[in-house]
Design an enzyme around this catalytic site. Structure first.
Site, PDB file in Angstrom:
ATOM      1  CD  GLU A  28     -85.323  35.094  54.924  1.00 45.22           C
ATOM      2  OE1 GLU A  28     -86.359  34.462  54.693  1.00 45.22           O
ATOM      3  OE2 GLU A  28     -84.185  34.639  54.687  1.00 45.22           O
ATOM      4  CD  GLU A  59     -83.104  31.604  54.040  1.00 43.39           C
ATOM      5  OE1 GLU A  59     -82.390  31.802  53.032  1.00 43.39           O
ATOM      6  OE2 GLU A  59     -84.310  31.891  54.082  1.00 43.39           O
ATOM      7  CB  ALA A  83     -87.849  24.142  60.043  1.00 41.11           C
ATOM      8  CG  PHE A  85     -87.176  28.206  53.489  1.00 44.52           C
ATOM      9  CD1 PHE A  85     -87.269  27.332  52.415  1.00 44.52           C
ATOM     10  CD2 PHE A  85     -88.302  28.917  53.856  1.00 44.52           C
ATOM     11  CE1 PHE A  85     -88.466  27.165  51.726  1.00 44.52           C
ATOM     12  CE2 PHE A  85     -89.505  28.762  53.175  1.00 44.52           C
ATOM     13  CZ  PHE A  85     -89.585  27.884  52.104  1.00 44.52           C
ATOM     14  CB  ILE A  86     -82.821  25.575  58.509  1.00 48.31           C
ATOM     15  CG1 ILE A  86     -81.798  26.067  59.531  1.00 48.31           C
ATOM     16  CG2 ILE A  86     -82.811  24.045  58.385  1.00 48.31           C
ATOM     17  CD1 ILE A  86     -82.121  25.684  60.969  1.00 48.31           C
ATOM     18  N   PRO A  88     -80.066  25.949  53.384  1.00 50.37           N
ATOM     19  CG  PRO A  88     -81.098  27.537  51.998  1.00 50.37           C
ATOM     20  CD  PRO A  88     -81.395  26.535  53.087  1.00 50.37           C
ATOM     21  CG  HIS A 128     -94.070  26.590  53.484  1.00 49.53           C
ATOM     22  ND1 HIS A 128     -93.997  26.342  52.132  1.00 49.53           N
ATOM     23  CD2 HIS A 128     -93.661  27.877  53.637  1.00 49.53           C
ATOM     24  CE1 HIS A 128     -93.575  27.431  51.507  1.00 49.53           C
ATOM     25  NE2 HIS A 128     -93.364  28.375  52.391  1.00 49.53           N
TER      26      HIS A 128
HETATM   27  C1  LIG Z   1     -84.807  30.327  51.042  1.00 46.79           C
HETATM   28  C2  LIG Z   1     -86.123  30.906  51.394  1.00 46.79           C
HETATM   29  N1  LIG Z   1     -86.206  31.752  52.430  1.00 46.79           N
HETATM   30  C3  LIG Z   1     -87.390  32.288  52.778  1.00 46.79           C
HETATM   31  C4  LIG Z   1     -88.535  31.984  52.094  1.00 46.79           C
HETATM   32  C5  LIG Z   1     -89.886  32.603  52.466  1.00 46.79           C
HETATM   33  N2  LIG Z   1     -90.304  33.468  51.373  1.00 46.79           N
HETATM   34  C6  LIG Z   1     -91.190  33.068  50.429  1.00 46.79           C
HETATM   35  S1  LIG Z   1     -91.418  34.208  49.226  1.00 46.79           S
HETATM   36  C7  LIG Z   1     -90.322  35.269  49.970  1.00 46.79           C
HETATM   37  C8  LIG Z   1     -90.051  36.605  49.367  1.00 46.79           C
HETATM   38  C9  LIG Z   1     -89.639  36.497  47.934  1.00 46.79           C
HETATM   39  O1  LIG Z   1     -89.331  37.765  47.488  1.00 46.79           O
HETATM   40  P1  LIG Z   1     -88.921  38.032  45.989  1.00 46.79           P
HETATM   41  O2  LIG Z   1     -87.826  37.102  45.594  1.00 46.79           O
HETATM   42  O3  LIG Z   1     -88.660  39.479  45.861  1.00 46.79           O
HETATM   43  O4  LIG Z   1     -90.186  37.611  45.146  1.00 46.79           O
HETATM   44  P2  LIG Z   1     -91.648  38.275  45.193  1.00 46.79           P
HETATM   45  O5  LIG Z   1     -92.459  37.300  45.995  1.00 46.79           O
HETATM   46  O6  LIG Z   1     -91.523  39.607  45.816  1.00 46.79           O
HETATM   47  O7  LIG Z   1     -92.119  38.354  43.782  1.00 46.79           O
HETATM   48  C10 LIG Z   1     -89.807  34.730  51.135  1.00 46.79           C
HETATM   49  C11 LIG Z   1     -88.847  35.399  52.026  1.00 46.79           C
HETATM   50  C12 LIG Z   1     -88.402  31.076  51.033  1.00 46.79           C
HETATM   51  N3  LIG Z   1     -89.469  30.683  50.324  1.00 46.79           N
HETATM   52  N4  LIG Z   1     -87.201  30.570  50.701  1.00 46.79           N
END
Ligand SMILES: Cc1ncc(C[n+]2csc(CCOP(=O)(O)OP(=O)(O)O)c2C)c(N)n1
Ligand SMILES: Cc1ncc(C[n+]2csc(CCOP(=O)(O)OP(=O)(O)O)c2C)c(N)n1
Ligand SMILES: [Mg+2]
Ligand SMILES: [Mg+2]
Lengths: 326, 351, 351, 326
Positions: A28, A59, A83, A85-86, A88, A128
């Site tokens: 990502e 993931e 880490a 989010f590993i 899943p 985190h």
């Molecule tokens: C399982 C997981 N992978 C990665 C992340 C890191 N992360 C936090 S917010 C985000 C993007 C979220 O995007 P979206 O669902 O479109 O919501 P938005 O923030 O755009 O409103 C990511 C990748 C996370 N929190 N959880």
């Protein structure tokens, strides 16, 4: 050249990708953004979207797809953004990657590198800040490395990329910019499975890795002021662990202090402590000591909570002082 | 906040003013938190700017006294409708002890309140979606399994919805990015099989941090996935609170009557970076962002209220003053609030 | 097995006879393994009866010399086309050392062969689906990334497909039950984004062990999910090998040309219990099973071959004899084959 | 009444479901079929489809949905068909269920019971033989129990259902029909967190649980023939562990043998060994011994492979003999 940990990882990725076209990075925000921590900054511009693949939040698929690609001869680097989010992808890592070679009687293999930032100290709270090494250290078939210095960051990354098995490459996010050191330009490898004595000592042995190596070295300074000579060993490789180097140090100091940021129960200190009590028992003059995070479900966001959770030089020195006096 | 319009039948003028006031409050809170973060106070901000109309639209379509929320992290406006106060929000933002969501343990935007039936969020994207389905399952379960034997056993934890035959509804929000996760698939599939009283709402702002929609999916609408599970999927302009409200009301009514889930996709835009740690100039141009400003609900809905003569310079100034006071009160309160103590850090591992 | 029809252009008569012979062999192997299991030899049988037409139909539509398989566990007929021998199958069934899939380490029906490009299966339902996507990604990656710089570096592991501009295709099979897993969602979504050369095939036999389709999903066709990812979904009669073959050919061609994935749903039936540990009388009536016998491809396709005069009493008897010999040879070979040794149990943890 | 383990679990489920309408069971094949092992046989007929929910193959959702329902006051029992397939739900268990109370400062809770058959010895190979307790024992917020007898199967199941926190209830599938014992009709609870001394001994302590308890008891018989008196302790509760009972036994015998079927490195024996070396070090007269499965990625299907993998009475007795002679 003096580099930070993050620079060392980035430069090594660049070099290895230039050298081996089978390597690509899947994760990502790794491409256009260059990663949320900027580890892959600039690589997209050089290697393009085929080799820096910005993945959806999947993931499980990131790891599973990397396993498939590794199985047919590519050299994927799967990046998990944090880490925490590993999990899943846990099934793909422990039921698939770790077991692929064994379950096929050596027919298939999985030369996959999983990179992920771990550890606390940056106000990341429960999700985190996690330390995940102990969880994965339970799974034969996997390897785990956790470099603490820019030098090892390069050497272990090159070793991981050359390894025929899945390697979990753990980047302590607190070290990214705070730890600097010499990184030779030439090619070298830090072999997986070898620890390093970072500081010689006579009175007790401190075993640590990642950010806690640096706290342990600072603790050794504090201890030296009290006339206590601590040997500090950087484990670096967490699966397999370099038992030789550990036992050698125990034979010398007869006192063991294990340090990790992860929680106490079933943290990596459990295996280290048990193994020493099993194979180096006669060399021990005192109970084993573990300095670790407390058995809490996570690191709190609030700074007081965070500092309460995390071990540091002071806490290590306090425990080591008691150990020396035992 | 008092929201007269929550009581049915709806007075449209009151509704619109409620909506605007709540959106404005959410926006001003957002700005205040961003500013605090830039001053080094509060380590982590998650802007809601651009998502306010969706939040206010759906929250007003639900019954905050009985229904359940498993919100998207940017749903400040919905939470304000639901009973979360500006002080709560600022304490959560600063990680202070009175933070009702976590007592200062979680990062900002990890909402939750048992009292208000807001299921606690983690940072794991989409991880809350199955929880929402579980809450909806419980609503159906209670009616079919426990309600059928009233008087027997311990019913103390039972809930009653206002209409005796109606189900409490669970609203589950998530982003376009989160829609890629297996959690969403398994959850929607299960909810469909059991015709659970739930509304899924994908707040599609076009990005998962830096990853644009076209690198997240090969379709234009997440809503199109609903057909594959056997329930309706609808696309709505998430920048129009009334459109969201109407669409949500239909979905909520469907859920309440036992007809099962709906997937609403609200097309929104995120005006600020992903969080205070993000630099959105790396993945989108300032023109793109400016272009999207034309849809800003604070702008368009304000214009509509002016046209409808529900707002004028005088009443707007008064509104801004009231909202500003609420924001300042909340900030002052939270800044002065106690930290999580070392001692309390060890609490609540087990019950 | 020789399969003349694998070479294009296809001689339809040869094709049909190949199909029937392979289906028959698969069925007889199935019966033999079931019998062995009931005699206490072989702890675990996974019947393929009912899935043979789908397997043979798709395998013949692919190029076994270049394409990749990540099969469903009931795809014995496909594996026979692909080069897995009856001896391989019986050794795998009995967990003997010469088992090419696992050397006796895995339970039966956990297929795999690196040499034949059959990605190793675990027991985890749908766990192989992302692997198949990864294999397909590699096919595209090699063409775009490595092929573009031929001569540079080490290309030893590179593969070439027969047509220089064509992609090798990956076929990924799974059951209706497996379709519920998040793995399938995340995999299909990713494959769609990158237009990968893959064909997903859901072999829908109506059950996940005892759980009937209506408790697994609220839709009639899994194929309907494809639209939500942005690629075609097709339903085919999985009991008709020619129908599967045609449908698969189109999907394979699409994948080969870089147009991306297809989801084929083959409607099949499982005539025997889920595995040798299952008791299907607990969840379906004998009438249901008998009723489904009308669609049995071994019966219907045999009738078709008789009508088309490709088969008669004499040639059929000869075929049965040949097949019977193959089965007996395989069983005898496997029964006499060596066990996994204690020493070898410790091998291949790391490379 | 004499019952098998499986009968004890089934009867207890029936009793508790009759008593508490908040309890329902969610899992694959739990309803019409009565479970692949028949644990829930007959319950569907009594309690119907609302309370025995046949789930699609969606482990993640099974756990996640149960968490949601538990959060709002129901008492879900989530069944994972085989422990090996719990990994797709790993994130929901460790990131959600285990952390819900802590992350909400005690506001929410998660009274969830996860039942799953684990362990080897039935030709289940890599994916129907796994031991998962050590992996989950790393996560504060969770509890883990592993009854070895029909008596404890009832007592611990009732304790789990009464517990305000998520409890992983591990059923060793080899014990289901092979282990019989007295199960009183009346209500009783075996408290989570209490071990039981199953056999008194003086020369060494064997700590075991699940099927390995029975192998350890058989080993103790073999050892008795050699004049070695082994104390055998059934841990039963694996998170939290009853350290009191462990330390008391170590004080008495001064020799420790830890037995589990799970692999060696980072198995539960790691924590037990380390903790003893930390808190009962002065009571030890010999190195700690662990008798465990080898560090292989899985149990092979082939019977020779399976027997090579699994510890048994003979292997335990051999190791204990060496320990006694140290
Ligand atoms: C399982 C997981 N992978 C990665 C992340 C890191 N992360 C936090 S917010 C985000 C993007 C979220 O995007 P979206 O669902 O479109 O919501 P938005 O923030 O755009 O409103 C990511 C990748 C996370 N929190 N959880
Ligand atoms: C993740 C996972 N959960 C549960 C199981 C147990 N299990 C084995 S086969 C099966 C049913 C598979 O059904 P389907 O995918 O429809 O394939 P079929 O066997 O019907 O051809 C189940 C639930 C498993 N192997 N993996
Ligand atoms: Mg988004
Ligand atoms: Mg099926």
């Amino acid at each position: 050249m003096i580099k930070t940990v993050i620079e060392s990882i980035r430069d090594t990725l660049r070099q290895e990708m230039a050298r081996d076209e089978r390597i690509f990075i899947l994760g990502e925000d790794v491409g256009v953004l260059g990663g949320v921590f900027r580890v892959t900054e600039g690589l997209y511009e050089t290697f393009g979207p085929d080799r820096l693949i910005d993945a959806p939040i999947s993931e499980l698929a990131i790891i599973g797809i990397a396993i498939g690609a590794a199985g047919v001869g590519l050299r994927p680097i799967a990046e998990i953004e944090f880490a925490d989010f590993i999990h899943p992808a846990f099934d793909q890592i422990v039921n698939q990657a770790a077991k692929l070679r064994y379950r096929t009687n050596g027919d298939w293999d999985c030369p996959l590198v999983i990179r992920t930032p771990y550890g606390g100290g940056i106000h990341g709270a429960l999700y985190h800040s996690q330390s995940i090494e102990a969880t994965f250290a339970h799974f034969p078939g996997l390897k785990i490395v956790a470099p603490a210095t820019p030098y090892d960051a390069k050497g272990l990354l090159r070793a991981a990329l050359a390894d025929p098995d899945p390697v979990l490459y753990l980047e302590h996010k607190k070290t990214y910019r705070s730890i600097k050191g010499e990184v030779p330009e030439e090619d070298y490898i830090v072999p997986i499975g070898k620890a390093e004595v970072k500081r010689q000592g006579a009175d007790l042995s401190i075993f640590a890795y990642g950010m806690m190596l640096h706290e342990s070295l600072a603790a050794a300074e504090l201890l030296a002021q009290d006339g206590i000579s601590a040997e500090v060993i950087d484990l670096r490789s967490l699966l397999p662990i370099d038992w030789e180097t550990i036992f050698e140090s125990v034979r010398k100091t007869n006192r063991v202090c294990i340090v990790h940021e992860d929680t106490y129960t079933m943290g990596l200190g459990a295996e280290i402590g048990a193994r020493i009590a099993e194979e180096a028992f006669m060399d021990l003059d005192a109970p084993i000591v573990r300095v670790t995070g407390p058995d809490l479900p996570g690191v709190p966001f609030n700074e007081i909570g965070e500092q309460t959770f995390l071990p540091n030089a002071q806490k290590i020195a306090d425990a080591a002082r008691r150990l020396a006096q035992f | 906040m008092e929201l007269a319009s929550q009581l049915l039948p709806i007075d449209i003028e009151t509704l619109e003013l409620d909506m605007y006031r709540t959106m404005l409050l959410a926006r001003r809170l957002d700005e205040r938190m961003w500013a605090l973060n830039r001053q080094g106070k509060g380590h982590f901000a998650v802007p809601c700017a651009g998502h306010e109309a969706t939040g206010v639209g759906y929250a007003l379509a639900l019954d905050p006294a009985h229904d359940h929320l498993a919100p998207h992290h940017r749903d400040v406006s919905a939470l304000l409708v639901w009973g979360i106060t500006p002080r709560d929000i600022l304490c959560h933002f600063l990680g202070k002890a009175p933070d009702p969501a976590s007592g200062g343990r979680q990062m900002y935007a990890h909402w939750g309140s048992r009292r208000l039936r807001i299921f606690s969020l983690s940072s794991v994207m989409a991880g809350h979606v199955p929880h929402a389905v579980g809450v909806a399952l419980a609503a159906k379960y209670r009616r079919s399994s426990i309600a059928s034997s009233r008087g027997k056993g311990d019913n103390s934890s039972e809930e009653h919805s206002p209409r005796d035959d109606a189900l409490t509804v669970t609203w589950c929000g998530f982003g376009d990015g989160s829609s890629s996760k297996g959690d969403v698939h398994e959850s929607m599939n299960f909810a469909a099989i059991h015709k659970l009283p739930i509304v899924f709402c994908c707040e599609n702002n076009g990005y998962a941090i830096s990853v644009p929609q076209k690198m997240q999916m090969a379709v234009e609408n997440v809503a199109d996935r609903a057909a594959g599970y056997g329930f309706p999927g609808v696309v709505v302009d998430g920048m129009n609170p009334l459109a969201v409200y109407e669409c949500a009301r239909l979905a909520v009514e469907r859920a309440r009557c036992g007809e099962g889930p709906t997937l609403i996709e609200a097309k929104v835009y995120r005006y600020l970076p992903h969080t205070s740690n993000d630099d959105d100039t790396r993945y989108r141009t300032r023109q793109d962002v400016e272009h999207a400003r034309a849809r800003d609900p604070l702008k368009t809905f304000r214009a509509q209220l002016y046209t409808e003569q529900l707002l004028n310079a005088g009443s707007e100034a008064q509104l801004e003053r009231q909202v500003g006071e609420q924001v300042e009160d909340a900030a002052a309160y939270a800044l002065a609030a106690p930290e999580l103590s070392a001692e309390d850090t060890f609490k609540y591992v087990y019950g």
